[in-house]
Design a protein around this motif. Structure first.
Motif, PDB file in Angstrom:
ATOM      1  N   MET A  15       0.795  -1.217   0.000  1.00 11.05           N
ATOM      2  CA  MET A  15       0.000   0.000   0.000  1.00 11.05           C
ATOM      3  C   MET A  15       0.834   1.278   0.000  1.00 11.05           C
ATOM      4  SD  MET A  15      -3.088   0.775  -0.467  1.00 11.05           S
ATOM      5  CE  MET A  15      -3.780  -0.865  -0.200  1.00 11.05           C
ATOM      6  N   PRO A  16       1.952   1.363   0.730  1.00 11.48           N
ATOM      7  CA  PRO A  16       2.768   2.582   0.622  1.00 11.48           C
ATOM      8  C   PRO A  16       3.218   2.857  -0.803  1.00 11.48           C
ATOM      9  CG  PRO A  16       3.430   1.322   2.539  1.00 11.48           C
ATOM     10  CD  PRO A  16       2.465   0.460   1.774  1.00 11.48           C
ATOM     11  N   PHE A  17       3.643   1.823  -1.502  1.00 11.31           N
ATOM     12  CA  PHE A  17       4.069   2.005  -2.893  1.00 11.31           C
ATOM     13  C   PHE A  17       2.881   2.372  -3.779  1.00 11.31           C
ATOM     14  CE2 PHE A  17       5.013   0.407  -7.170  1.00 11.31           C
ATOM     15  CZ  PHE A  17       6.228   1.040  -7.414  1.00 11.31           C
ATOM     16  N   VAL A  18       1.718   1.741  -3.533  1.00  2.00           N
ATOM     17  CA  VAL A  18       0.520   2.054  -4.315  1.00  2.00           C
ATOM     18  C   VAL A  18       0.131   3.514  -4.149  1.00  2.00           C
ATOM     19  CG1 VAL A  18      -1.948   1.568  -4.577  1.00  2.00           C
ATOM     20  CG2 VAL A  18      -0.334  -0.316  -4.237  1.00  2.00           C
ATOM     21  N   LEU A  19       0.111   3.996  -2.909  1.00  4.86           N
ATOM     22  CA  LEU A  19      -0.251   5.388  -2.658  1.00  4.86           C
ATOM     23  C   LEU A  19       0.778   6.342  -3.261  1.00  4.86           C
ATOM     24  CD1 LEU A  19      -1.480   5.101   1.047  1.00  4.86           C
ATOM     25  CD2 LEU A  19      -2.884   5.360  -1.009  1.00  4.86           C
ATOM     26  N   HIS A  20       2.036   5.941  -3.222  1.00  6.24           N
ATOM     27  CA  HIS A  20       3.080   6.771  -3.824  1.00  6.24           C
ATOM     28  C   HIS A  20       2.876   6.895  -5.329  1.00  6.24           C
ATOM     29  CE1 HIS A  20       7.088   7.555  -5.599  1.00  6.24           C
ATOM     30  NE2 HIS A  20       7.203   8.381  -4.567  1.00  6.24           N
ATOM     31  N   GLN A  21       2.506   5.807  -5.985  1.00  2.00           N
ATOM     32  CA  GLN A  21       2.269   5.852  -7.420  1.00  2.00           C
ATOM     33  C   GLN A  21       1.033   6.695  -7.753  1.00  2.00           C
ATOM     34  OE1 GLN A  21       4.279   4.553  -9.923  1.00  2.00           O
ATOM     35  NE2 GLN A  21       5.651   4.339  -8.167  1.00  2.00           N
ATOM     36  N   ILE A  22       0.005   6.593  -6.936  1.00  2.70           N
ATOM     37  CA  ILE A  22      -1.193   7.407  -7.158  1.00  2.70           C
ATOM     38  C   ILE A  22      -0.849   8.886  -7.017  1.00  2.70           C
ATOM     39  CG2 ILE A  22      -3.478   7.985  -6.240  1.00  2.70           C
ATOM     40  CD1 ILE A  22      -3.770   5.049  -5.455  1.00  2.70           C
ATOM     41  N   TRP A  23      -0.088   9.205  -5.982  1.00  5.24           N
ATOM     42  CA  TRP A  23       0.309  10.596  -5.781  1.00  5.24           C
ATOM     43  C   TRP A  23       1.181  11.090  -6.935  1.00  5.24           C
ATOM     44  CZ3 TRP A  23      -1.375  14.361  -2.782  1.00  5.24           C
ATOM     45  CH2 TRP A  23      -0.617  15.546  -2.745  1.00  5.24           C
ATOM     46  N   GLY A  24       2.098  10.252  -7.400  1.00  7.35           N
ATOM     47  CA  GLY A  24       2.953  10.637  -8.513  1.00  7.35           C
ATOM     48  C   GLY A  24       2.172  10.913  -9.779  1.00  7.35           C
ATOM     49  N   PHE A  25       1.034  10.249  -9.943  1.00  9.43           N
ATOM     50  CA  PHE A  25       0.222  10.462 -11.140  1.00  9.43           C
ATOM     51  C   PHE A  25      -0.546  11.777 -11.077  1.00  9.43           C
ATOM     52  CE2 PHE A  25      -3.772   9.788 -13.529  1.00  9.43           C
ATOM     53  CZ  PHE A  25      -3.238   9.576 -14.798  1.00  9.43           C
ATOM     54  N   ILE A  26      -1.046  12.143  -9.890  1.00 14.77           N
ATOM     55  CA  ILE A  26      -1.866  13.351  -9.786  1.00 14.77           C
ATOM     56  C   ILE A  26      -1.040  14.594  -9.443  1.00 14.77           C
ATOM     57  CG2 ILE A  26      -3.847  11.992  -9.041  1.00 14.77           C
ATOM     58  CD1 ILE A  26      -3.381  12.979  -6.211  1.00 14.77           C
ATOM     59  N   ALA A  27       0.210  14.418  -9.003  1.00 15.73           N
ATOM     60  CA  ALA A  27       1.021  15.551  -8.563  1.00 15.73           C
ATOM     61  C   ALA A  27       1.246  16.607  -9.637  1.00 15.73           C
ATOM     62  CB  ALA A  27       2.365  15.052  -8.023  1.00 15.73           C
ATOM     63  N   PRO A  28       1.456  16.244 -10.924  1.00 13.88           N
ATOM     64  CA  PRO A  28       1.688  17.293 -11.929  1.00 13.88           C
ATOM     65  C   PRO A  28       0.534  18.279 -12.071  1.00 13.88           C
ATOM     66  CG  PRO A  28       2.405  15.173 -12.764  1.00 13.88           C
ATOM     67  CD  PRO A  28       1.680  14.900 -11.488  1.00 13.88           C
ATOM     68  N   GLY A  29      -0.657  17.903 -11.665  1.00 14.46           N
ATOM     69  CA  GLY A  29      -1.801  18.805 -11.773  1.00 14.46           C
ATOM     70  C   GLY A  29      -2.020  19.664 -10.552  1.00 14.46           C
ATOM     71  N   LEU A  30      -1.074  19.654  -9.616  1.00 18.87           N
ATOM     72  CA  LEU A  30      -1.240  20.393  -8.366  1.00 18.87           C
ATOM     73  C   LEU A  30      -0.368  21.645  -8.357  1.00 18.87           C
ATOM     74  CD1 LEU A  30      -1.211  17.424  -5.835  1.00 18.87           C
ATOM     75  CD2 LEU A  30      -3.183  18.496  -6.920  1.00 18.87           C
ATOM     76  N   TYR A  31      -0.727  22.576  -7.493  1.00 13.53           N
ATOM     77  CA  TYR A  31       0.020  23.811  -7.343  1.00 13.53           C
ATOM     78  C   TYR A  31       1.147  23.631  -6.326  1.00 13.53           C
ATOM     79  CZ  TYR A  31      -3.669  26.078  -9.995  1.00 13.53           C
ATOM     80  OH  TYR A  31      -4.543  26.427 -10.987  1.00 13.53           O
ATOM     81  N   LYS A  32       2.024  24.643  -6.275  1.00 13.26           N
ATOM     82  CA  LYS A  32       3.200  24.544  -5.419  1.00 13.26           C
ATOM     83  C   LYS A  32       2.831  24.306  -3.958  1.00 13.26           C
ATOM     84  CE  LYS A  32       6.321  27.476  -8.134  1.00 13.26           C
ATOM     85  NZ  LYS A  32       7.120  28.725  -8.123  1.00 13.26           N
ATOM     86  N   HIS A  33       1.873  25.090  -3.448  1.00 15.75           N
ATOM     87  CA  HIS A  33       1.532  24.954  -2.039  1.00 15.75           C
ATOM     88  C   HIS A  33       0.861  23.621  -1.747  1.00 15.75           C
ATOM     89  CE1 HIS A  33      -2.328  26.346  -3.687  1.00 15.75           C
ATOM     90  NE2 HIS A  33      -2.890  25.786  -2.627  1.00 15.75           N
ATOM     91  N   GLU A  34       0.241  23.029  -2.775  1.00 14.36           N
ATOM     92  CA  GLU A  34      -0.365  21.709  -2.600  1.00 14.36           C
ATOM     93  C   GLU A  34       0.701  20.616  -2.602  1.00 14.36           C
ATOM     94  OE1 GLU A  34      -4.611  22.736  -4.779  1.00 14.36           O
ATOM     95  OE2 GLU A  34      -3.010  21.816  -5.922  1.00 14.36           O
ATOM     96  N   LYS A  35       1.716  20.786  -3.439  1.00 13.97           N
ATOM     97  CA  LYS A  35       2.778  19.779  -3.495  1.00 13.97           C
ATOM     98  C   LYS A  35       3.594  19.750  -2.203  1.00 13.97           C
ATOM     99  CE  LYS A  35       3.331  19.618  -8.497  1.00 13.97           C
ATOM    100  NZ  LYS A  35       4.253  19.742  -9.647  1.00 13.97           N
ATOM    101  N   ARG A  36       3.651  20.884  -1.513  1.00 19.69           N
ATOM    102  CA  ARG A  36       4.380  20.895  -0.246  1.00 19.69           C
ATOM    103  C   ARG A  36       3.719  20.004   0.794  1.00 19.69           C
ATOM    104  NH1 ARG A  36       5.330  26.522  -1.453  1.00 19.69           N
ATOM    105  NH2 ARG A  36       3.414  27.107  -0.336  1.00 19.69           N
TER     106      ARG A  36
END
Length: 264
Positions: A90-111
């Motif tokens: 699950m940690p790896f799964v959540l990391h992959q999900i986050w990596g997929f949606i991260a490009p659509g986020l703003y700077k303060h959200e990525k922090r």
């Protein structure tokens, strides 16, 4: 004359590229999942012994769990090892999900990526631990004590596994409520004032979900509904500490992206 707009993160990435990246991340998840499963399969029977301990501890003396299907002695531990591998991945799964949606986020959200990801993992495992160490002993103690006279409690191993996996998933996901609440606020879907306004409906919804996902007894329903409500309150507290997504917020690397003309 056409109006110009500033591109948002991910606007210049075509659909095919998104689908290709999604496929790549899903393949990575499957590979990691299967590797963990390969390591767990040898210990499948030991895993089942551990997972069935909360029930066996309350079974009357002289009784045991049974396998009613011919293939159950093999398939049930096999299924447990497969699902356990997914839980461990699950940690790896959540990391992959986050990596997929991260490009659509703003700077303060990525922090907030690291704390949200870490809290998601910790809360998911905490929900499973709560189910195993708190809920299972109470539920199985109640069920075995209510058996009519002359009825031997001899649970099928496959039905027991389905039962506990359902509770594991229910409690693991329900403990993610604070993270889900924060994400909703970050995305601008709701605000904290709205979360407080709908609190009475959320409390009722928690008990409805408890009735649907748990056995038909008051103990397990309350043990799921009450933590869900408390976690919702925790989500409100943390949502007050984050800034929701604004339409005019400056996305990462926007200055490096050309302005695009809308089609005529």
């Amino acid at each position: 004359m056409s109006d110009k707009r500033t591109t948002q993160p991910g606007d210049d990435m075509p659909l095919v590229a998104h689908l290709t990246e999604l496929r790549s991340r899903l393949l990575r998840i499957v590979v990691v999942w299967m590797l963990i499963f390969a390591g767990l399969f040898y210990f499948a029977n030991d895993l089942y012994t551990f997972i069935s301990e909360p029930l066996r501890a309350y079974m009357p003396e002289g009784t045991s769990m049974i396998a009613t299907d011919v293939a159950s002695p093999f398939l049930t531990p096999f299924k447990l090892a497969l699902v356990s591998a997914l839980f461990l991945a699950m940690p790896f799964v959540l990391h992959q999900i986050w990596g997929f949606i991260a490009p659509g986020l703003y700077k303060h959200e990525k922090r907030l990526a690291v704390p949200l990801l870490a809290s998601s993992i910790v809360l998911f495992y905490s929900g499973m631990a709560f189910a195993y160490f708190v809920v299972f002993p109470l539920v199985f103690g109640f069920f075995t004590s209510t058996a009519p006279a002359g009825v031997a409690v001899m649970t099928d191993i496959n039905k027991y596994l389905d039962f506990v996996l359902t509770l594991f998933m229910a409690f693991g996901l329900s403990f993610e409520i604070p993270v889900a609440t924060v994400l909703l606020v970050l995305a601008g879907i709701v605000d904290v004032a709205k979360l407080k306004e709908i609190r009475p409906y959320v409390v009722v919804g928690c008990f409805v979900i408890g009735m649907v996902l748990t056995p038909p007894d008051v103990i397990s329903q309350a043990l799921l509904a009450i933590p869900m409500w408390l976690l919702y309150e925790v989500g409100i507290v943390f949502s007050q500490m984050v800034r929701p997504r604004k339409d005019d917020a400056e996305p990462e690397s926007t200055a490096d992206k050309p302005e695009q003309q809308p089609p005529a």
